[in-house]
Design a protein around this motif. Structure first.
Motif, mmCIF file in Angstrom:
data_model
loop_
_atom_site.group_PDB
_atom_site.id
_atom_site.type_symbol
_atom_site.label_atom_id
_atom_site.label_comp_id
_atom_site.label_asym_id
_atom_site.label_seq_id
_atom_site.Cartn_x
_atom_site.Cartn_y
_atom_site.Cartn_z
ATOM 1 N N GLY A 291 -0.895 11.886 -9.712
ATOM 2 C CA GLY A 291 -2.023 12.804 -9.784
ATOM 3 C C GLY A 291 -1.556 14.248 -9.636
ATOM 4 O O GLY A 291 -1.983 15.128 -10.378
ATOM 5 N N LEU B 191 10.171 5.475 5.903
ATOM 6 C CA LEU B 191 9.636 6.756 5.463
ATOM 7 C C LEU B 191 10.592 7.905 5.803
ATOM 8 O O LEU B 191 10.820 8.801 4.982
ATOM 9 C CB LEU B 191 8.271 6.999 6.104
ATOM 10 C CG LEU B 191 7.574 8.266 5.623
ATOM 11 C CD1 LEU B 191 7.176 8.117 4.165
ATOM 12 C CD2 LEU B 191 6.354 8.570 6.465
ATOM 13 N N GLY C 18 -5.237 9.356 -3.328
ATOM 14 C CA GLY C 18 -3.844 9.780 -3.400
ATOM 15 C C GLY C 18 -3.736 11.185 -3.972
ATOM 16 O O GLY C 18 -2.882 11.978 -3.575
ATOM 17 N N ILE C 19 -4.604 11.469 -4.929
ATOM 18 C CA ILE C 19 -4.521 12.770 -5.591
ATOM 19 C C ILE C 19 -5.117 13.877 -4.721
ATOM 20 O O ILE C 19 -4.507 14.929 -4.536
ATOM 21 C CB ILE C 19 -5.210 12.701 -6.963
ATOM 22 C CG1 ILE C 19 -4.427 11.743 -7.866
ATOM 23 C CG2 ILE C 19 -5.288 14.071 -7.588
ATOM 24 C CD1 ILE C 19 -5.168 11.346 -9.102
ATOM 25 N N LYS D 210 2.421 2.597 -3.342
ATOM 26 C CA LYS D 210 1.379 3.025 -4.277
ATOM 27 C C LYS D 210 0.732 4.323 -3.830
ATOM 28 O O LYS D 210 0.341 5.143 -4.652
ATOM 29 C CB LYS D 210 0.316 1.923 -4.401
ATOM 30 C CG LYS D 210 0.623 0.971 -5.532
ATOM 31 C CD LYS D 210 -0.518 0.046 -5.818
ATOM 32 C CE LYS D 210 -0.048 -1.000 -6.823
ATOM 33 N NZ LYS D 210 -0.978 -2.102 -6.959
ATOM 34 N N TRP D 211 0.610 4.456 -2.539
ATOM 35 C CA TRP D 211 0.003 5.670 -2.005
ATOM 36 C C TRP D 211 0.748 6.902 -2.499
ATOM 37 O O TRP D 211 0.155 7.830 -3.045
ATOM 38 C CB TRP D 211 0.004 5.591 -0.481
ATOM 39 C CG TRP D 211 -0.298 6.872 0.220
ATOM 40 C CD1 TRP D 211 0.581 7.760 0.736
ATOM 41 C CD2 TRP D 211 -1.599 7.415 0.466
ATOM 42 N NE1 TRP D 211 -0.070 8.819 1.296
ATOM 43 C CE2 TRP D 211 -1.417 8.642 1.140
ATOM 44 C CE3 TRP D 211 -2.895 7.003 0.172
ATOM 45 C CZ2 TRP D 211 -2.472 9.445 1.533
ATOM 46 C CZ3 TRP D 211 -3.946 7.807 0.575
ATOM 47 C CH2 TRP D 211 -3.745 9.003 1.247
ATOM 48 N N PHE D 212 2.076 6.868 -2.333
ATOM 49 C CA PHE D 212 2.849 8.029 -2.750
ATOM 50 C C PHE D 212 2.901 8.173 -4.262
ATOM 51 O O PHE D 212 2.842 9.265 -4.803
ATOM 52 C CB PHE D 212 4.265 7.954 -2.170
ATOM 53 C CG PHE D 212 4.325 8.276 -0.712
ATOM 54 C CD1 PHE D 212 4.298 9.588 -0.282
ATOM 55 C CD2 PHE D 212 4.379 7.273 0.235
ATOM 56 C CE1 PHE D 212 4.335 9.899 1.061
ATOM 57 C CE2 PHE D 212 4.423 7.577 1.582
ATOM 58 C CZ PHE D 212 4.395 8.891 1.997
ATOM 59 N N PHE E 90 0.821 -1.209 0.000
ATOM 60 C CA PHE E 90 0.000 0.000 0.000
ATOM 61 C C PHE E 90 0.857 1.262 0.000
ATOM 62 O O PHE E 90 0.538 2.240 -0.671
ATOM 63 C CB PHE E 90 -0.896 -0.040 1.244
ATOM 64 C CG PHE E 90 -1.673 1.212 1.509
ATOM 65 C CD1 PHE E 90 -2.911 1.413 0.935
ATOM 66 C CD2 PHE E 90 -1.165 2.204 2.333
ATOM 67 C CE1 PHE E 90 -3.628 2.563 1.187
ATOM 68 C CE2 PHE E 90 -1.875 3.363 2.585
ATOM 69 C CZ PHE E 90 -3.114 3.538 2.008
ATOM 70 N N LEU E 91 1.957 1.214 0.754
ATOM 71 C CA LEU E 91 2.725 2.429 1.028
ATOM 72 C C LEU E 91 3.230 3.096 -0.241
ATOM 73 O O LEU E 91 2.998 4.273 -0.481
ATOM 74 C CB LEU E 91 3.912 2.098 1.942
ATOM 75 C CG LEU E 91 3.571 1.384 3.249
ATOM 76 C CD1 LEU E 91 4.852 1.016 3.977
ATOM 77 C CD2 LEU E 91 2.700 2.266 4.111
ATOM 78 N N LEU F 144 0.679 7.258 -6.467
ATOM 79 C CA LEU F 144 -0.573 7.791 -7.004
ATOM 80 C C LEU F 144 -0.691 9.272 -6.708
ATOM 81 O O LEU F 144 -1.090 10.057 -7.584
ATOM 82 C CB LEU F 144 -1.747 7.033 -6.391
ATOM 83 C CG LEU F 144 -2.117 5.750 -7.124
ATOM 84 C CD1 LEU F 144 -3.125 4.962 -6.325
ATOM 85 C CD2 LEU F 144 -2.676 6.081 -8.495
ATOM 86 N N GLY F 145 -0.334 9.638 -5.491
ATOM 87 C CA GLY F 145 -0.388 11.046 -5.160
ATOM 88 C C GLY F 145 0.510 11.855 -6.084
ATOM 89 O O GLY F 145 0.125 12.916 -6.578
#
Lengths: 497, 81, 487, 560
Positions: free
Chosen positions: C411, C478, D164-165, C403-405, C400-401, C407-408
């Motif tokens: 985006g 992190l 995430g976005i 992918k979280w960053f 998860f970790l 995707l952020g």
């Protein structure tokens, strides 16, 4: 007192050593004479190198004659590393020969063999030390003749044929060279390098000079086995006695390369155009061909000695390529590779020689799993192989680094890629060897291989260790090579218009 | 009087139930006239609106569903069940 | 001051010396298997302690450095810890412990030949990994990169079968070939441009070379580091699956592929500098290449019946996540990339452990033969499930970790291609992992409960637990990842 | 004490219960634990003080694991009740896996309701997907479970991507109102809508739920879609696009429910339809409409659980779930029959059932907002709903046709569960204030007024007359109807098959060419190249020739 005469001593020591050895007619005595002579030579060469690095070029006039009339010996930053290299390899080969000759040479000829080794050394050192074009020819002949003998002393009947072939080819080369020197003399009226360079600007019609260049370059190219004039080399290396192969592979071609560099940079000018292409470009094309064609050929060899011989042709391609790049990094790379290749190929031929002596074969398919029974020799071969590939941590990497750096600094990324691409071919042929000797179930010969005496392994290991040493701390060879490069590039300004 | 056939063939018991339902609906509509409406859109406040609208809607959706079924229905099961 | 027991320099030296000595000890103890394995375990634990000590220091802000050899003017072999290198070091050292425990169970359980070679080469590979992770400049990194390739070749060919030798040839030729033809010129080019090879926070190429040349240079690095298996240089990885499972674990989780993506990430962060790449846009093309690899490899994995092959293509796909994140070149993205290195390591090693465990106990290698295996080997397959969920990126697992960053970042950079790739590939990941799990647990078992040897079960349980722990306590990686980009 | 309580999510008892169920495998202990967990959760729903808990640091984010307000409590109550009743109903099914999964599932849904930030919400959201997949899986249909799981992975990653976005936006992870405008919020919305069963993925509901066990479907019907509605109320109130989507879902579901043969599939379609009602209300977005949507979700959980229980009871007792194979069960299974009728009537909003209360609230909100189209369409759908839920289902299952000779007796626990749920439905129906207490804003709606009851009765009786007339047309038939799932169940296989064929053809075309090329290189490898490679075997003359040639060339070039 002695120090002043070092430039000539470095040639005379092995020469007289050779005579002594021939006179002794006793195998053991001949060995010790050869050993002492070669060590003394090495000491002399080292001292010379130290003087040159500290105080610049040394000029020595034989009998005190003026260079215009007499013979000048000239040791500078370009020739000092070559002297050092040849002398050092001479010691290693002679130490190695002590045991290898007992198997490979008929006992009656052993003393003769040492004599020839020393004389060959004297010839090679003379070529590097002399500043006189014709005197170089004389030394060239001395070294060639002794080389033919060394090869012919091999027990394999094919050695005789190989020696004969080399004799013919070498004679052609020497002839071309002497014709070239003659033309040079006709144009400039001198045989002394320094004077030739001085007088070059006065020559109005360079046509004779160009012919001289053609003869000299092709003649030397034959001696250094530049592709496609390399065909004598595989047989000669494959069938010569192991110690002779090790000596020749690491010295003879290197001195020829040195000579080529001398002529191209100091006398004729490497960037000069001859017709539509420059000398550098032509040399580069042949070098590239050598790197790829010979590497490809190496891949398909079954005899490891022949394989390594083809590899030598390819590696000489790297060296001449470095000269052809003709900038500081490139030429530094070339000189580094002269030294590094001598070390690694010396180690490789000594290792395979030990295996040949012990297991009775140098055929790839008969040596499966030899690493199990002869780990030290196989280990040395492995180190040498990795250096041939140019794996970092080995000296081969450092020379390749400078070659690629030279190509990139010359703005030729494609050339850089080609250089490294050809080392991938080395991965293939080295990989074949390594796979067979380490990762196959041992073959019959491998299992029957006997222990190898230390005197065979010691020089092998020293060379292998140096290969790694200079891969991790290349300060010393790089310093030698870069001052050689600076010296060469510095004088090339005075070359032909 | 001919006996009705097909979908209109209604057996007696169902007829009785239907009749009762119709009566109930009529009563509901009747009552609807006497309560106060709070329609928001006008027509939905008229008495008996829910009765006819409900019937029409029901018929409409049955027709829609059966029509779609005749287009998109297949016999048997799914390949990957 | 930094809370370290040893001086930083001593730790650096020990990180190299311990595995090297271990290799020697293993060879010396070839005839005493128990002592030999003890040597591996002791060395792994010792290295772990040293690395933890070093980690304490790095977290406190220390950046020890150590010059090993001075190659030539301007060129040296030198170590210099930075947060990213520390992260990789910690991963490799930790997983060496787990893998050693597992290997003992596996190698003995399957009566594998040439175990001394295995343990010795493994230790050398760890040695190379330490050097690579702690490298202070590109040259050092390249040196250890090549040692890693060479030392793992005997492992890939450990079976000595025709197939294994073929795989080994492909392995060596691809890795060495690419590194020679592309990576080395890239490094020398970098040297020619800038006159230095020392990693520097924020990079050192800014303004020294035009955007197009920079894109070419980046391409040389990315494909030169073929260990990252960016298509089309990915074939060596599935081929290398002939090796025993602990070797696969080494390749996929501990060292080899991680060395590839680490190299790329390191180059992006400390040679080019993410700001430079961001402003020049020189890495934009790489997003597409990596994205293609992610999707294409997922499709191949979907169609593979051989379990290890499926896992191999999953690795190819996951690695390109990291490459894609590096190519996005924003602080958030490279933090995600760094975390994903950690997350993928611990989850993929779990998956391989489980696959090897199934092989050891049941000699099953095909997905289609795994019916009911979960009922017979509940621990193994539970661990597998956790690893698979992590690959999909579901909480509460480590996957998860990253992918979280990512995707952020994708985006935030309005890179909708990258967002789309992550979405599609996540569904594909699920599509090739879930059937295995369902099959294993839902189909009737064809035998009694029989787990693999204890050592293996212990190891895979530990890594599975690690996969969840990393999610719950992501603090240390992190912090390292943030320190890497200086936020 | 209150501080400690403020940090206690009502999700925890359920999740702990799930683990406890795994640990205590046998008998009464497990039963007791399983029943206790939802009751404890219910207690916590009301004990946790309103407001947001102390933040927690994780991954550099500020998390609020627990936040409570009336909306969370409403959903929390519904989830807890559904879980409790579900466990009670399933008490006789000795499947540890299903039980643990169901509690996990309920706990995750509860966690969503009480999540104080987007990241926490997402974690529970994914946990919910895992739990529900396991529930489906426990029914034994692994293919359907796989499709279900993939759909939720898809929805989850859309949500995740959006999250995430938007997390990088100024609001960070705070629960806040989004406008579907930026790509991040679009992804978020899409992810939620997948779980809500919106087109074009509506078919997953009817694909997966009927594949669960007789008890599993009860759990499934309660949580996922309603949690989605909850999140929509939180994040996308007044999002206009929800109105057409909701209307489509209502009509689509009605059409499929009317022709469906499998009772549980019919009920699954019905879920989509009812969620459609809620979506329309959320899309309207007034305070009143949102509360109505929440209330309807609450009530829907009550009656849909009841219906699923009845269907499960029939499946358990007869081993059959197809309407076409059932009939006359009313006398054999009176409790079940009563449950089905109450549930069906509640679904169809017959007055004095809970469904009437909540649906009235929705319609009133639509009327207040002057959403004419939505109002008329949903009124029509209401009439249609009665056709299948209030008439077609009970008639063909309970009345019409030949009853089986015997049915397996049902345990008391199942009957009790149905009775409890039926009682809830009726209680709210008779006393709408109970619901208004949970969802204060709907208190203003006067539900049990004469005109309103009359309106609904007319609608229902009219629909009933239609059913009576068209009875034969609505008779159940054994068939399947193509649905959206064609997109992912048939299309990829078809495309893939075609691609493989195309590749084969391509190979067939290129193979001869390649073969020729390969053999050509081998055969015609130039002689000179071979000679070059075998330089070791050159004759001396060759070397001399080469040297002379090179020299000649050099001289020639020089002479020119």
């Amino acid at each position: 007192m002695i120090a002043a005469h070092l430039p000539v001593l470095v040639v005379l020591l092995p020469l007289f050593g050779g005579l002594l050895a021939a006179l002794s007619r006793h195998n053991e005595a001949a060995f010790w004479i050869a050993l002492v002579a070669s060590i003394a030579t090495l000491a002399a060469a080292a001292a010379l190198a130290g003087q040159v690095m500290a105080g610049g070029p040394i000029s020595y006039r034989i009998g005190g004659w003026d260079p215009a009339l007499g013979i000048e010996y000239r040791i500078d930053a370009v020739s000092a590393p070559i002297l050092l290299l040849v002398a050092a390899m001479g010691v290693a080969a002679i130490v190695y020969a002590r045991r290898s000759v007992t198997v490979e040479i008929i006992p009656e000829r052993v003393a003769w063999y040492y004599t020839m080794m020393l004389i060959c050394l004297a010839g090679l050192l003379g070529m590097a030390a002399s500043g006189d074009a014709f005197n170089i020819f004389v030394f060239l002949e001395i070294s060639s003749l002794s080389t033919y003998t060394l090869i012919a002393l091999g027990r394999d009947r094919r050695a005789l044929l190989a020696a004969y072939q080399y004799l013919i080819v070498g004679t052609i080369g020497a002839t071309f060279y002497v014709i070239g020197v003659g033309l040079l003399y006709l144009s400039t009226g001198t045989l002394n390098f320094g004077l030739i360079v001085e007088r070059l600007p006065e020559i109005t019609s360079p046509r004779a000079l160009i012919a001289a260049e053609a003869f000299i370059v092709v003649g030397i190219a034959l001696k250094l086995a530049l592709f496609p004039l390399h065909a004598w080399l595989p047989n000669a290396y494959a069938y010569a006695p192991s110690s002779a192969t090790a000596l020749l592979a690491s010295t003879a071609t290197k001195v020829a390369v040195y000579l080529l560099a001398r002529y191209l940079f100091a006398v004729f000018g490497i960037q000069r155009s001859v017709g539509p292409i420059s000398v550098a470009d032509a040399l580069m094309a042949l070098s590239l061909l050598a790197m790829f064609a010979a590497s490809l050929a190496a891949i398909f060899q079954n005899d490891i000695k022949r394989l390594l011989a083809f590899s030598s042709v390819a590696q000489i391609g790297y060296i001449t390529l470095g000269l052809a790049i003709a900038n500081e990094a490139g030429v530094t790379g070339a000189f580094l590779h002269i030294m590094n290749h001598a070390l690694m190929k010396g180690a490789a031929f000594m290792a395979i020689g030990a295996i040949l002596i012990s297991a009775g074969s140098s055929k790839l398919d008969e040596l499966a799993g030899i690493g199990r029974t002869m780990p030290v020799a196989a280990g040395a071969l492995t180190v040498a192989g990795l250096a041939l590939i140019g794996v970092p941590g080995t000296s081969g990497f450092v020379s390749k680094w400078y070659l690629v750096l030279g190509a990139i600094e010359a703005g030729r990324l494609w050339l850089a890629i080609l250089i490294v691409a050809s080392s991938v071919l080395a991965v293939l042929y080295v990989g074949r060897i390594l796979e067979v000797i380490w990762f196959r179930e041992p073959a019959k010969r491998s299992l029957e291989a006997q222990a190898v005496p230390l005197s065979l392994l010691a020089p092998t290991l020293v060379l292998a260790a140096l290969t790694i040493w200079f891969g991790l701390d290349a300060g010393f060879p790089v310093e030698l090579a870069s001052s050689a490069a600076k010296a060469l590039l510095g004088v090339s300004k005075g070359a032909l218009p | 009087m001919a006996t009705p056939r097909g979908i209109l063939a209604i057996e007696p018991r169902r007829r009785r139930v239907l009749a009762i339902a119709v009566v109930v609906l009529l009563v509901l509509v009747g009552v609807d006239f006497f309560v106060e409406h709070h329609g928001a859109f006008g027509i939905d406040g008229t008495p008996g609106f829910a009765a006819w609208y409900g019937f029409a809607s029901a018929v409409f959706f049955v027709a829609l569903a059966l029509g779609w079924a005749s287009l998109a229905a297949v016999r048997g099961g799914r390949r990957d069940d | 001051m930094t809370g370290m027991l040893l001086s930083g320099e001593a730790s650096l030296a020990l990180a190299l010396v311990i595995p090297a000595l271990a290799a020697l000890a293993i060879i010396a103890l070839a005839r005493h298997p128990n002592l030999r394995e003890a040597a591996t375990l002791v060395a792994a634990l010792a290295l772990f302690i040293v690395v933890v000590d070093l980690l304490t220091g790095v977290l406190a802000g220390a950046r020890p450095a150590l010059e090993l050899a001075h190659l030539a003017p301007g060129l040296s072999i030198a170590l210099h810890v930075d947060p990213l290198g520390m992260l990789f070091t910690a991963i490799a050292a930790t997983l060496w412990v787990a893998n050693s425990v597992y290997s003992i169970g596996y190698m003995r359980g399957n009566d594998e030949p040439r175990q001394t070679t295995f343990y010795a080469c493994f230790a050398i590979a760890i040695f190379a990994t330490m050097g690579l992770a702690l490298a202070g400049n590109l040259l050092t990194l390249f040196l250890f990169y090549e040692i890693l390739s060479l030392s793992t070749y005997p492992l890939v060919t450990l079976k000595r079968s025709r197939e294994a030798m073929r795989a080994g040839r492909i392995y060596l030729l691809t890795l060495i070939g690419a590194s020679m033809i592309l990576l080395l010129p890239a490094i020398i080019w970098t040297y020619a441009i800038s006159g230095t090879l020392d990693f520097a926070p924020g990079g050192f190429l800014a303004g020294r070379v035009g955007p197009e040349a920079m894109a070419v240079l980046l391409g040389l690095y990315v494909f030169g580091a073929a260990k990252a298996a960016v298509m089309p240089l990915h074939r060596w990885l599935p081929n290398a699956m002939v090796a025993p499972t602990p070797v696969s674990a080494l390749l996929h989780a501990v060292a080899v592929v991680k060395a590839g993506v680490f190299t790329i990430l390191k180059v992006v962060v400390s040679v080019f500098g993410i700001e430079t790449l961001q402003t020049t846009g020189s890495s934009a093309w790489l997003v597409y290449v990596a994205g293609f690899t992610i999707i294409a490899a997922s499709f191949v994995a979907l169609s593979a019946d051989d379990l290890k092959r499926r896992l191999a293509y999953s690795t190819v796909s996951q690695l390109s996540y990291i490459v894609m994140a590096a190519a996005l070149a924003t602080p958030l993205a490279v933090i995600g990339a760094a975390l994903h290195i950690a997350a993928h390591a611990v989850s993929k090693i779990t998956l391989f452990f489980a696959a090897g465990s199934v092989y050891t106990a049941e000699h099953v290698t095909k997905v289609s033969a795994m019916d009911g295996i979960g009922r017979r080997m509940p621990w193994t397959m539970a661990a597998f499930t956790i690893g698979a969920l992590s690959m999909i990126g579901l909480p509460p697992t480590a996957g998860f970790l990253g992918k979280w960053f990512m995707l952020g970042a994708a985006g935030g950079a309005a890179n909708w291609f990258a967002v789309g790739v992550i979405i599609v590939s996540t569904v594909l990941n699920a599509a090739y992992f879930l059937p295995i799990i369902f099959r294993a647990f839902m189909k009737p078992a064809n035998g009694p409960v029989r787990e693999a040897p204890l050592a293996m079960v212990v190891a895979l349980t530990a890594t599975a637990a690690g996969t969840i722990l990393l999610f719950l306590l992501p603090d240390i990686p992190l912090r390292l990842a943030r320190a890497m980009v200086g936020v | 004490m209150t501080d400690a309580l403020a940090a206690m999510s009502p999700a925890y008892p359920l999740i702990v219960g799930s683990l406890a169920v795994l640990l205590f495998r046998r008998g009464v202990v497990q039963d007791a634990l399983a029943l206790l967990a939802p009751l404890a959760a219910l207690a916590l729903v009301w004990l946790v003080p309103e407001g947001t808990s102390v933040p927690l640091q994780w991954l550099g984010l500020q998390l609020h694991p627990v936040a409570s307000d009336w909306l969370a409590r409403l959903f929390g109550t519904a989830f807890a009740l559904a879980a409790a009743a579900g466990v009670l109903f399933a008490l006789d099914r000795r499947s540890t896996m299903e039980r643990a999964a169901a509690l996990l599932y309920a706990g995750a849904a509860m966690g969503v309701a009480f999540a104080g930030d987007l990241a926490t919400l997402f974690v529970y959201w994914e946990l919910m997907a895992i739990g529900s997949t396991l529930v489906v899986l426990a029914g034994g249909a692994s293919q359907a479970a796989l499709r279900y799981a993939l759909m939720h992975v898809f929805g989850g990653i859309l949500f995740f991507a959006g999250l995430g976005i938007v997390a990088a936006e100024p609001g960070g992870l705070a629960l806040r109102v989004f406008q579907a405008g930026s790509p991040g919020s679009w992804l978020l919305l899409a992810g939620i809508l997948v779980n809500a069963g919106a087109p074009p993925v509506s078919a997953w509901v009817a694909d997966a739920y009927p594949r669960a066990s007789w008890s599993g479907a009860v759990f499934l019907s309660a949580f996922t879609t309603k949690a989605a509605v909850y999140v929509l109320i939180r994040l996308f109130p007044g999002e206009a696009v929800l109105v057409p989507i909701g209307l489509f879902m209502a009509i689509y579901a009605l059409v499929y429910a009317l022709i469906e043969n499998d009772i549980r599939r019919m009920l699954s379609y019905s879920i989509v339809g009812q969620v459609g009602f809620m979506l329309v209300a959320v899309g309207i977005g007034s305070e009143h409409a949102l509360a109505a949507a929440a209330a309807h979700a609450f009530v829907h959980i009550l009656y849909k659980s009841l219906l699923m229980m009845a269907a499960g009871a029939i499946l358990r007792a007869t081993g059959e779930i197809r309407l076409s194979a059932l009939g006359g069960l009313a006398k054999l299974m009176p409790v079940t029959a009563a449950a089905m009728v109450v549930g069906g009537f509640s679904l169809a909003a017959v007055p004095f059932t809970a469904g009437f209360v909540s649906k009235s609230a929705i319609m009133a909100a639509l009327a207040d907002d002057h959403a004419a189209l939505a109002w008329f369409l949903l009124t029509a759908v209401s009439a249609g709903s009665f056709l299948y839920a209030g008439l077609r289902l009970p008639f063909f299952a309970l009345v019409n046709g030949k009853a089986p000779d015997t049915v397996a007796p049902l345990p008391v626990s199942m009957k009790l569960a149905m009775l409890v749920m039926a009682a809830f439905n009726l209680a709210i129906g008779f006393s709408p204030a109970l619901l208004a207490r949970l969802a204060p804003p709907i208190g203003a709606v006067k539900v049990l007024s004469a005109d309103h009851i009359l309106f609904q009765l007319q609608l229902i009786v009219a629909a009933g007359i239609c059913f009576g007339v068209l009875l034969k047309l609505l008779a159940p038939k054994s068939r399947i109807t193509i649905d959206f799932d064609w997109l992912w169940r048939e299309l990829p296989a078809a495309v893939l098959g075609r691609l493989i064929r195309a590749r084969k053809q391509l190979q067939g075309f290129f193979e001869p060419v390649l073969t020729t090329a390969r053999s050509g290189i081998g055969e015609r490898f130039p002689v000179w190249a071979v000679r070059l490679l075998e330089a070791g075997n050159w004759r001396t003359g060759d070397i001399a020739l080469a040297a002379t040639a090179l020299l000649g060339l050099a001289l020639l070039v020089a002479a020119v």
